[in-house]
Design a protein around this motif. Structure first.
Motif, short mmCIF file in Angstrom:
data_model
loop_
_atom_site.label_atom_id
_atom_site.label_comp_id
_atom_site.label_asym_id
_atom_site.label_seq_id
_atom_site.Cartn_x
_atom_site.Cartn_y
_atom_site.Cartn_z
N ASP A 1 3.90 4.09 3.55
CA ASP A 1 4.76 5.20 3.98
C ASP A 1 4.08 6.54 3.78
O ASP A 1 4.14 7.42 4.64
CB ASP A 1 6.08 5.19 3.17
N TYR A 2 3.46 6.67 2.63
CA TYR A 2 2.75 7.91 2.33
C TYR A 2 1.69 8.16 3.39
O TYR A 2 1.55 9.27 3.91
CB TYR A 2 2.11 7.83 0.95
N HIS A 3 0.98 7.11 3.72
CA HIS A 3 -0.08 7.22 4.71
C HIS A 3 0.48 7.64 6.07
O HIS A 3 -0.06 8.51 6.75
CB HIS A 3 -0.79 5.87 4.81
N LYS A 4 1.61 7.03 6.45
CA LYS A 4 2.22 7.35 7.73
C LYS A 4 2.66 8.80 7.78
O LYS A 4 2.46 9.50 8.76
CB LYS A 4 3.45 6.45 7.92
N GLN A 5 3.26 9.26 6.69
CA GLN A 5 3.82 10.62 6.68
C GLN A 5 2.76 11.69 6.63
O GLN A 5 2.91 12.75 7.21
CB GLN A 5 4.76 10.78 5.49
N THR A 6 1.69 11.45 5.85
CA THR A 6 0.69 12.51 5.71
C THR A 6 -0.41 12.39 6.76
O THR A 6 -1.05 13.39 7.07
CB THR A 6 0.03 12.43 4.32
N GLY A 7 -0.66 11.21 7.25
CA GLY A 7 -1.71 11.05 8.25
C GLY A 7 -3.10 11.28 7.70
O GLY A 7 -4.04 11.51 8.45
N GLY A 8 -3.23 11.21 6.37
CA GLY A 8 -4.56 11.40 5.78
C GLY A 8 -5.33 10.10 5.76
O GLY A 8 -4.98 9.13 6.43
N LEU A 9 -6.42 10.12 4.99
CA LEU A 9 -7.22 8.90 4.85
C LEU A 9 -6.84 8.22 3.54
O LEU A 9 -6.76 8.88 2.50
CB LEU A 9 -8.70 9.26 4.84
N VAL A 10 -6.55 6.94 3.61
CA VAL A 10 -6.26 6.19 2.39
C VAL A 10 -7.24 5.04 2.28
O VAL A 10 -7.45 4.29 3.24
CB VAL A 10 -4.80 5.64 2.40
N LEU A 11 -7.89 4.95 1.11
CA LEU A 11 -8.78 3.82 0.84
C LEU A 11 -8.12 2.95 -0.21
O LEU A 11 -7.69 3.46 -1.24
CB LEU A 11 -10.14 4.28 0.33
N LEU A 12 -8.05 1.67 0.06
CA LEU A 12 -7.32 0.78 -0.83
C LEU A 12 -8.24 -0.38 -1.22
O LEU A 12 -8.59 -1.20 -0.39
CB LEU A 12 -6.09 0.26 -0.09
N VAL A 13 -8.63 -0.40 -2.51
CA VAL A 13 -9.44 -1.52 -2.98
C VAL A 13 -8.50 -2.64 -3.36
O VAL A 13 -7.52 -2.41 -4.05
CB VAL A 13 -10.28 -1.12 -4.21
N SER A 14 -8.78 -3.83 -2.89
CA SER A 14 -7.87 -4.93 -3.19
C SER A 14 -8.61 -6.26 -3.20
O SER A 14 -9.61 -6.43 -2.53
CB SER A 14 -6.74 -4.98 -2.17
N HIS A 15 -8.08 -7.17 -3.99
CA HIS A 15 -8.63 -8.52 -3.99
C HIS A 15 -7.82 -9.44 -3.09
O HIS A 15 -8.20 -10.55 -2.83
CB HIS A 15 -8.63 -9.10 -5.41
N SER A 16 -6.67 -8.92 -2.67
CA SER A 16 -5.77 -9.78 -1.91
C SER A 16 -5.96 -9.58 -0.41
O SER A 16 -5.69 -8.51 0.13
CB SER A 16 -4.33 -9.46 -2.31
N MET A 17 -6.44 -10.60 0.25
CA MET A 17 -6.66 -10.52 1.68
C MET A 17 -5.32 -10.37 2.41
O MET A 17 -5.25 -9.72 3.45
CB MET A 17 -7.35 -11.78 2.19
N GLU A 18 -4.29 -10.98 1.83
CA GLU A 18 -2.96 -10.87 2.43
C GLU A 18 -2.55 -9.39 2.50
O GLU A 18 -2.06 -8.92 3.53
CB GLU A 18 -1.92 -11.64 1.61
N ASP A 19 -2.76 -8.69 1.40
CA ASP A 19 -2.37 -7.28 1.35
C ASP A 19 -3.15 -6.47 2.39
O ASP A 19 -2.59 -5.62 3.09
CB ASP A 19 -2.61 -6.69 -0.04
N ILE A 20 -4.45 -6.71 2.45
CA ILE A 20 -5.28 -5.98 3.41
C ILE A 20 -4.79 -6.27 4.83
O ILE A 20 -4.62 -5.37 5.66
CB ILE A 20 -6.75 -6.41 3.29
N ALA A 21 -4.55 -7.56 5.10
CA ALA A 21 -4.12 -7.95 6.44
C ALA A 21 -2.81 -7.27 6.81
O ALA A 21 -2.60 -6.86 7.95
CB ALA A 21 -3.95 -9.47 6.50
N ARG A 22 -1.93 -7.13 5.84
CA ARG A 22 -0.61 -6.58 6.14
C ARG A 22 -0.59 -5.08 6.26
O ARG A 22 0.15 -4.52 7.05
CB ARG A 22 0.36 -7.00 5.05
#
Lengths: 290, 272
Positions: free
Chosen positions: A189-210
């Protein structure tokens, strides 16, 4: 123009000693505004080292980092101001809480920027709202809260600085599925509202996919792939050989494909899988008849 | 920046000195200190110096590490030397304006400097060649007679072991917290003393909180494994004195005798 860009970025730990180790090796990459990039790679692939160079916590051994086209280590650059622009949320950020109240802790970042008065209050309320903290939490001690709530306070502490680039290092580590979904949803939501760049480190492929729009795969200190999520997960076999996995649902679908079912490739979320299966069932009669 | 700190300066190795029994090493280190203080002349001190240099050669600890351990005592050495030179009266040696440096002053200064340097050097050899765990083990065993006066020897040793174990962990933790607060714009490098002290609060509070949390978890984990203090506990590694330990003790005894003999036959100041 890319908001964040690196040129021949290399970082070596303890150079010149027997413990020398290159954690980031000659990385060239450009991130555009408006992307939500998932960064994946197994432990020790250099993800954390890479992101700590984006806000100047680590100084590259060689190479350059550009934020808004500016070399962050240029002679007259102010590294502290850069950190307000590039917000970094560390792993287990709840361990950084220290103030008496939630409100004061969220205020720490913006206060360091020199913001006071109504503007400060507005930013704190806005950040708290983003992570779903209610007003009744404001005067509580951060140490009284539950693990998930603490995490959200810590994330709010960075959001309150309104960074143009937000980097999160495994923001869902150690949370239950409900907590994970909640935090990732709020980040989206934050990303949608601000339109900035978000980098998300994750081990979960499900999360990345979603949640992500693009995915960056790191392997052995280098960038292995940087592409849209579809294209990255199309290389499921290569990901597996790197010790990473594709989302579970895409493994299910590649097994279905192996069994000769006419499923389309590039299915990596449960929602899409559902659609695909329904489609398949709709024309199911013919399929079985063959 | 914090990773530069080394505490428990163990230098792993398999030399004869490394393999000595930690109890014997502690006792012999104390004996070496006695040796240094017994020596009344530079000639007698030289006997002790020969001993420790030989021990260092046997231990194969690199010279660079030895020098590193001496660096922090340099100010003390200089201070002692100056005090001794100017404040001991006797036969004038050098006269600068109203200040007189006596022959005796210079001699005593030299004696003190050599003594301090080798005192530190000698005790560093103990920590270089004995792992912290072995060291606390040795201390525990040496102090075990004090159990008779109800001193909780085992518990004290356990506390030392745990403290040593957690130093690197806490350093790492501090590093992480510092980075996290810097990412929120904390400024630790600028400002006056008061501002800098204030800037430590966001680091110290999370550090204390996490130290307490870790202590809690550790205590629970120890209880889960039925830890109930020292009584009735046996050890996996039994300390046993080997022939080499007795030989080492004999060598130290010979050197102490040497120092005493030199003290008797060489009068101080003759060397100067």
């Amino acid at each position: 123009m890319a908001i964040l860009k690196t040129e021949n970025l290399t970082y070596t730990y303890s150079p010149g000693t027997p413990y020398e180790h290159t954690a980031v090796d000659n990385v060239n990459i450009e991130f555009e505004k408006g992307e939500l990039v998932g960064i994946i790679g197994h432990t020790g692939s250099g993800k954390s080292t890479l992101i700590q160079q984006f806000n100047g916590l680590l100084r590259p051994t060689s190479g350059t980092v550009f934020v808004d086209g500016q070399d962050i280590w240029a002679k007259n650059a102010k590294i502290r101001e850069l950190r307000f622009k590039v917000g970094l949320v560390f792993q287990y950020p709840e361990y950084q809480l220290f103030e008496e109240t939630v409100y004061k802790d969220i205020a720490f970042g913006p206060k360091n920027m020199g913001i006071t008065g109504d503007e400060l209050d507005a930013r704190i309320r806005e950040a708290a709202a983003f992570v779903g903290l209610r007003e009744e939490h404001f005067e509580k001690s951060p140490f009284e809260l539950s693990g998930g709530q603490k995490r959200r306070v810590a994330i709010a502490g960075v959001l309150a600085m309104r960074p143009e680039i937000l980097i999160l290092d495994e923001p869902t580590a150690g949370l239950d599925p409900k907590g994970r979904e909640r935090i990732l949803g709020q980040i989206k939501d934050y990303h949608k509202q601000t339109g900035g760049l978000v980098l998300l480190v994750s081990h979960s492929m499900e999360d990345i996919a979603r949640y992500a729009t693009k995915a960056l795969v790191m392997n052995d200190s280098k960038i292995y792939m940087y592409d849209t999520v579809d294209n990255v997960f199309a290389h499921a076999q290569e990901l597996r050989s790197m010790g990473l996995s594709a989302p579970q649902i895409s493994s299910v679908f590649s097994l279905l494909e192996q069994r000769g079912l006419p499923v389309s490739s590039g299915i990596y979320t449960v929602e899409k899988a559902k659609e695909e299966i329904l489609k398949l069932l709709a024309k199911g009669g013919e399929g079985n008849a063959q | 920046m914090l990773s530069d700190i080394t505490i428990g300066q163990y230098f792993p190795g398999r030399s004869i000195i490394h393999r000595l029994d930690p109890r014997m090493k502690i006792v012999l280190t104390l004996a070496f200190i006695v040796m240094l203080f017994l020596a009344k002349s530079l000639a007698a001190l030289a006997v002790g110096v020969v001993f420790i240099v030989a021990a260092y050669v046997l231990s194969r600890v690199p010279l660079k590490m030895i020098l590193k351990s001496l660096k922090p005592v340099i100010p003390i050495v200089i201070f002692t030397a100056i005090l001794n030179m100017f404040f001991i009266e006797g036969d004038p040696f050098i006269i600068i304006w109203k200040l007189t440096i006596s022959r005796e002053g210079v001699y005593t200064a030299a004696l003190m400097v050599v003594r301090i340097i080798f005192l530190i050097g000698g005790s560093s050899l103990l920590t270089y060649t004995t792992s912290p765990i072995m060291l606390t083990d040795g201390i525990e065993r040496l102090m075990s007679p004090l159990k008779a006066i109800k001193l909780p020897v085992h518990e004290l040793a356990m506390m030392m072991t745990i403290a040593l174990r957690f130093i690197p962990t806490l350093i790492e933790e501090t590093d992480k917290i510092m980075s996290a607060q810097k990412a929120r714009g904390a400024d630790m490098e600028h400002g006056n003393i008061l501002q800098r002290a204030k800037a430590l609060v966001p680091i110290l509070i999370p550090l204390f909180v996490s130290a307490f949390r870790r202590a809690d978890e550790l205590a629970l984990a120890m209880e889960c494994r039925c830890y109930r203090g020292g009584s009735g506990r046996t050890r996996m590694k039994q300390l046993k004195l080997a022939p080499a330990d007795f030989i080492a003790a004999a060598i130290v005894a010979v050197f102490i005798a040497g120092v005493v003999l030199v003290n008797i036959f060489v009068t101080p100041l003759v060397v100067l």
